[in-house]
Design a protein around this motif. Structure first.
Motif, PDB file in Angstrom:
ATOM      1  N   GLU A  49     -28.842  36.954  48.916  1.00  0.00           N
ATOM      2  CA  GLU A  49     -28.454  37.961  47.923  1.00  0.00           C
ATOM      3  C   GLU A  49     -29.682  38.788  47.543  1.00  0.00           C
ATOM      4  OE1 GLU A  49     -25.695  38.126  43.883  1.00  0.00           O
ATOM      5  OE2 GLU A  49     -26.845  36.304  44.331  1.00  0.00           O
ATOM      6  N   ASP A  50     -29.513  40.112  47.519  1.00  0.00           N
ATOM      7  CA  ASP A  50     -30.597  41.023  47.142  1.00  0.00           C
ATOM      8  C   ASP A  50     -31.857  40.797  47.975  1.00  0.00           C
ATOM      9  OD1 ASP A  50     -28.984  42.146  45.156  1.00  0.00           O
ATOM     10  OD2 ASP A  50     -29.622  40.659  43.676  1.00  0.00           O
ATOM     11  N   GLY A  51     -31.659  40.519  49.264  1.00  0.00           N
ATOM     12  CA  GLY A  51     -32.796  40.360  50.163  1.00  0.00           C
ATOM     13  C   GLY A  51     -33.501  39.029  50.086  1.00  0.00           C
ATOM     14  N   LYS A  52     -32.998  38.112  49.254  1.00  0.00           N
ATOM     15  CA  LYS A  52     -33.623  36.800  49.091  1.00  0.00           C
ATOM     16  C   LYS A  52     -32.605  35.697  49.380  1.00  0.00           C
ATOM     17  CE  LYS A  52     -36.779  38.527  45.512  1.00  0.00           C
ATOM     18  NZ  LYS A  52     -37.245  38.363  44.113  1.00  0.00           N
ATOM     19  N   VAL A  53     -33.119  34.476  49.596  1.00  0.00           N
ATOM     20  CA  VAL A  53     -32.231  33.347  49.852  1.00  0.00           C
ATOM     21  C   VAL A  53     -32.554  32.215  48.884  1.00  0.00           C
ATOM     22  CG1 VAL A  53     -31.945  33.911  52.291  1.00  0.00           C
ATOM     23  CG2 VAL A  53     -33.768  32.346  51.613  1.00  0.00           C
ATOM     24  N   ARG A  54     -31.530  31.419  48.594  1.00  0.00           N
ATOM     25  CA  ARG A  54     -31.722  30.227  47.761  1.00  0.00           C
ATOM     26  C   ARG A  54     -30.734  29.157  48.187  1.00  0.00           C
ATOM     27  NH1 ARG A  54     -27.977  29.875  43.374  1.00  0.00           N
ATOM     28  NH2 ARG A  54     -26.783  31.810  43.040  1.00  0.00           N
TER      29      ARG A  54
END
Length: 662
Positions: A49-54
């Protein structure tokens, strides 16, 4: 710089199954890793999401998921002690949990009384489910607890027996499948209801969602599986009304995909190039059942670039905005194309490497890919410009400060064709020295090698070997004619391989030609068996999950009763001499090469007896041989076998090379 080591594969992360949420703002995917202590793999869900991962989950058993809406995803799991006990008692059921991204733990959503093989979300409370059904007890899913216990007791009493009355009767990775049928169910949650759609002997092949209808394909499965012929039917999942769309006895069904209001069908007659003929793309008129050819496709519409650094799959094609986005193998790369309704097929992402799974939203795509000689990572791609940007660093540390050999392309003309391949130089390469080498031959034969990270090859390069590999006649990545090897096994392909080896040795005089090892699996195992009966150029060989005898292969393999006849362009009953002519064991009397055989006892694709025959013949004739047999593994040992088994396999091969080449 440090070398790649054998056990490094235990540190690798494997990505799969990337999918956007319905609104396209976020996506989820699966990350897996080996657990050596438990000799298994762990799988967890991650969010982009929004260029990031978690990370989303941490139990380690979340191998699949489905989006319910933009905020919620569901996945099958057994999280309660009660569920685990029921599974241990061999009760058939599948539990689904829902995870709300706005907060909270995953909670039970629903359960169905059978093992689910596939699921499609119709809306937040309705689902189309594919489940395996036993033809002897087709209604067991709805039986009373008392009747289910009776069946369980009956199965326990018969656990030492198998009764076969079908062909094929087993499947690689699935065990005995005699009597098993895929069956379509509709599941609703409010009120809770499970309704069967298909009836035996129909065997569910595939399904696609077309508005209020689930269109599904079935094969009317009798005692002998029919390669050609299928029926398309449709069920309105709101009313339950069913209808037949078409019945076809001429085409080999290859899959289908919804495309807006249109259904795309992938199928082939297989009369020009046999079973390996690439599917054409048809449009289906859902009202009349009429078929129209959209594209007479000459290339495969999927990825077939080999690597031992994957676990799990993902989408190979999908519909978006009325077009079909699909992977395709071209030469040694897996790239992304878009097929439009007028038959135009447009390349979108053509970067060298392999896209292993993808999804599309607007002008953006998310890819799980093997690029730039890295292990798998998640990439974001601009479909307008073709620009690809890496998003994750799951595997950066695993290769940091390690020697990763870069593939150097080499092409040779052989038997009227250009045969392409690659060469990996050994670590700390010194042009003034001589080095042993490994020639690695891919399986298939309709797959390819390409410029991607391959653990076993990198290991050998780090240990001081040249490693080379190529795509001979019969490989994927080109048109149907190039892949057509029927009746030619061991002829043109063998010459291609030998010509490529000769070209490599001329281009790299540092290779010690007296110490070249050879290996391959599946078709590569067949070719290894063939090679040792036709040349003594190799110091040793390692034959993996091989074919040695097309006559005994008939009927014993899950694809044997049709594949051997097709690939040898001969009939088992009327032309046994042709099958024998292309059987490596016919020529084993000429073999002098020390050969290691790797085989799994649950390999139903290339059954164990195929390797045993070659091993026994070599020992009988006084040729050095060794057989390493893996219990409980199948044809996928090198790719998805248990971690400890994969390590032992690679150690066996590597030790064999070390013994005979240095």
């Amino acid at each position: 710089m440090k070398p790649i080591e054998l056990n490094d594969i235990l540190t690798y992360k494997f990505l799969s199954g990337v999918r956007y949420a319905p609104g396209g703002r976020r996506a989820a995917f699966v990350v897996a890793n080996a657990n050596e202590e438990e000799n298994t793999y762990e799988r967890r869900l991650w969010l982009y999401e929004d260029g990031k991962v978690r990370q989303l989950t941490d139990v380690g058993k979340e191998g699949g998921f489905f989006w319910l809406d933009d905020e919620r995803l569901m996945f099958p799991a057994m999280r309660s002690e009660k569920e685990k006990k029921r599974a241990k008692d061999k009760e058939e059921f599948t539990s689904y949990y829902v995870l709300d991204l706005r907060g909270g733990e995953a909670l039970p959503l629903f359960e169905v009384p059978f093992a689910v093989d596939g699921l499609r979300v119709l809306d937040g409370t309705h689902f189309a489910v594919n489940a395996s059904t036993d033809k002897l007890h087709p209604e067991l899913w709805s039986a009373s607890q008392e009747d289910r216990e009776k069946v369980k007791k009956e199965r326990d009493e018969d656990k030492d027996y198998e009764v076969l009355d079908e062909l094929p009767f087993w499947g690689n990775g699935a065990g005995v499948i005699n009597g098993s049928r895929g069956r379509l169910f509709l599941v609703s949650l409010d009120p809770k209801k499970v309704e069967p759609v298909t009836e035996l002997p129909d065997d569910l092949l595939d399904m696609a969602i077309m508005g209020d209808e689930v269109v599904y394909a079935v094969n009317r499965r009798e005692a002998r599986l029919s390669i050609r012929g299928f029926a398309l039917r449709a069920v309105n999942w709101k009313t339950g009304k069913t209808r037949t769309v078409l019945e076809n006895d001429a085409l080999c069904f290859g899959g289908m995909q919804s495309a807006g209001r249109r259904l795309w069908l992938f199928a082939t007659e297989g009369r020009r190039f046999g079973l390996n003929e690439n599917s054409w793309v048809y449009g289906v008129d859902l009202q009349t059942g009429a078929l129209s050819v959209i594209r007479e496709e000459e290339y495969s519409m999927y990825g077939s670039v080999g690597s031992d650094c994957r676990l799990g799959g993902g989408r190979q094609c999908l519909e978006y905005d009325g077009s079909l986005y699909h992977l395709t193998t071209r030469e040694g790369n897996c790239v992304l194309h878009r097929l439009d309704t007028d038959g135009r097929d447009t390349p979108l992402l053509t970067k060298d490497g392999s896209i292993d799974a993808f999804d599309v939203s607007g002008d953006e795509a998310l890819l799980v890919a093997l690029y730039d000689m890295r292990l798998q990572e998640l990439y974001r791609a601009d479909l307008k410009t073709g620009e690809v940007t890496r998003v994750t660093d799951f595997n950066t540390a695993a290769l940091e400060d390690r020697y990763v050999a870069q593939p150097e392309p080499l092409t040779v003309e052989s038997e009227g064709a250009q045969i392409g391949g690659w060469v990996l130089k050994p670590m700390d390469f010194d042009p003034a020295k001589k080095y042993p080498a490994v020639f690695d031959i891919h399986g298939g034969p309709k797959t390819v090698y390409g410029p991607v990270f391959y653990h076993e090859m990198q290991l050998w390069a780090s240990m001081g070997y040249f490693v080379f590999f190529c795509n001979p006649t019969g490989s994927d990545g080109r048109d149907n004619a190039f892949a057509d090897i029927r009746g030619k096994y061991g002829t043109v392909d063998y010459q291609n391989l030998m010509d490529f080896m000769g070209a490599v040795c001329r281009a790299y005089p540092q290779i010690d030609e007296k110490h070249v090892c050879e290996t391959g699996g599946s078709y590569g195992g067949f070719m290894t068996n063939w090679i040792i009966g036709h040349t003594d150029r190799f110091c040793c060989a390692a034959s993996q999950r091989s074919i040695s005898n097309w006559l005994s292969f008939y009927g014993t393999s899950d694809i044997g009763f049709y594949f051997g006849n097709d690939q040898n362009d001969a009939d088992f009953y009327d032309e046994p001499e042709k099958l024998w002519e292309h059987s490596p064991i016919k020529y084993v009397k000429n073999a002098v090469t020390p050969t290691l055989f790797i085989h799994s006892d649950e390999d139903y694709r290339c059954p164990l007896e195929q390797g045993i025959q070659m091993y026994a013949a070599l020992v009988d004739r006084g040729v050095e041989a060794r057989l390493c047999m893996f219990h409980g593994e199948n044809h996928e040992l090198s790719r998805s076998g248990k971690p400890k088994h994969r390590l032992r396999r690679l150690r066996e091969i590597t030790d064999w090379f070390e013994k005979h080449s240095k």
